[in-house]
Design a protein around this motif. Sequence first.
Motif, short mmCIF file in Angstrom:
data_model
loop_
_atom_site.label_atom_id
_atom_site.label_comp_id
_atom_site.label_asym_id
_atom_site.label_seq_id
_atom_site.Cartn_x
_atom_site.Cartn_y
_atom_site.Cartn_z
N GLY A 11 -63.14 -14.13 35.77
CA GLY A 11 -61.92 -14.44 35.53
C GLY A 11 -60.97 -14.92 34.54
N ASP A 12 -61.36 -16.13 35.40
CA ASP A 12 -60.39 -17.13 34.05
C ASP A 12 -61.07 -18.15 33.39
N ALA A 13 -62.49 -18.03 33.55
CA ALA A 13 -63.65 -17.91 33.89
C ALA A 13 -63.63 -19.23 31.65
N ILE A 14 -62.74 -18.12 31.05
CA ILE A 14 -62.99 -18.29 29.10
C ILE A 14 -62.18 -17.56 28.30
N ASP A 15 -61.28 -18.58 27.94
CA ASP A 15 -60.47 -17.49 27.32
C ASP A 15 -60.52 -16.61 25.90
N VAL A 16 -59.93 -15.43 26.20
CA VAL A 16 -60.82 -14.69 25.83
C VAL A 16 -59.98 -14.21 24.11
N GLU A 17 -59.14 -14.86 24.34
CA GLU A 17 -57.95 -14.50 22.77
C GLU A 17 -58.88 -15.79 22.10
N THR A 50 -74.91 -23.82 24.08
CA THR A 50 -75.50 -23.98 25.34
C THR A 50 -76.51 -24.53 25.49
N ALA A 51 -77.37 -24.93 24.68
CA ALA A 51 -78.28 -25.43 24.64
C ALA A 51 -78.12 -26.93 24.41
N LEU A 52 -77.24 -27.30 23.43
CA LEU A 52 -76.55 -28.16 22.86
C LEU A 52 -75.99 -29.05 24.67
N ARG A 53 -75.36 -28.29 25.27
CA ARG A 53 -75.03 -28.50 26.48
C ARG A 53 -75.93 -28.87 27.49
N VAL A 54 -76.90 -28.03 27.71
CA VAL A 54 -76.98 -28.41 29.02
C VAL A 54 -78.69 -29.55 28.55
N GLY A 55 -78.99 -29.07 27.24
CA GLY A 55 -80.12 -30.30 26.73
C GLY A 55 -80.43 -32.20 27.38
N PRO A 56 -81.28 -32.71 26.89
CA PRO A 56 -81.66 -33.83 27.74
C PRO A 56 -81.11 -35.21 26.70
N ILE A 97 -67.87 -24.42 27.83
CA ILE A 97 -69.44 -24.25 28.68
C ILE A 97 -69.99 -24.87 29.36
N GLY A 98 -68.77 -26.69 29.21
CA GLY A 98 -69.50 -27.82 29.53
C GLY A 98 -69.09 -27.77 30.87
N ASP A 99 -68.16 -26.82 31.30
CA ASP A 99 -66.89 -26.46 32.76
C ASP A 99 -67.74 -25.98 33.57
N SER A 100 -68.06 -24.65 33.09
CA SER A 100 -69.04 -23.78 33.68
C SER A 100 -71.05 -24.04 33.72
N GLU A 102 -71.17 -27.94 35.63
CA GLU A 102 -70.77 -29.17 35.52
C GLU A 102 -72.22 -28.83 37.21
N PRO A 103 -72.46 -29.38 36.91
CA PRO A 103 -73.77 -30.01 38.22
C PRO A 103 -73.40 -30.10 39.87
N GLN A 104 -72.51 -30.14 40.25
CA GLN A 104 -72.24 -30.28 41.48
C GLN A 104 -72.16 -28.74 42.10
N PRO A 105 -71.16 -28.25 41.37
CA PRO A 105 -71.28 -26.22 42.09
C PRO A 105 -72.87 -25.94 41.34
#
Length: 250
Positions: A11-17, A50-56, A97-100, A102-105
């Motif tokens: 869907g709109d989860a990513i800005d293709v351009e 993504t690893a930076l976003r996920v990491g400790p 990446i950060g939005d995808s 988000e811990p609650q979802p």
Amino acid sequence: MTDTPMDDDFGDAIDVENAQRLGELLAVLAGQADPDAPAITLDTMDGYLTALRVGPTDAAPIQAMDALFGEDWPAGLDEQDLTDAFMEALHVRWNEIGDSLEPQPLLEAPEQMHLTPLISEFDEETKAELVAQGSITAELLERMPAPGAMWAQGFLQAVDDSNAWTLPAGDGADDLQAMLEAIEAVTLVEDSTPRTEYIQRAYEEPEGIDQNALIDDMLFTVQDLRLFWMQQRVLKEAISGLTSDPDATH
């Protein structure tokens, strides 16, 4: 070329351009890099981010650029007055990446794929066109990593570059190792002994486990890692609070 996250399912989860623009600007950097250095692709960078976003630990996208291209990486873009455009595109992707993640979802729907990776895959028509245009030789095309491998390599490089991904024995270290192995599995060569052994060990029904299945499991594992490190942070803060509070031991 087709890119997994750019399919309609996302869907709109990513800005293709923006992703395409980021890839074009990254090609400028790659073209000016040391020809003997490992190639850095959009997939590689996306895995690292993504690893930076996920990491400790808290991180910034600039860390990926410094690690992948060296601290002088903006020089090539500065020459063409492209640095601001690159940083804008990079931060858009960083926020996606950060939005995808988000811990609650992730907690509410753990069985759903929330992550939107930039994983490139060349279909047969595109491969034929590239060879016909002389953009790549058939021999080099055959040696290209399987889909997802470069993304996984970027992720794992970020892990290797940080001491923070190491845990003491018994502190969730075994779970962490198992999750990292699921990511590494995507980089293993098809029909190789390490890949066969991993699939036999990791799956109750190993028949039919192909690269796409390994990629899916890698991405779900990355989502699990996001929650894993959040839990580790909570535990660390709780332990720190106990040791710093003199009344907590009485």
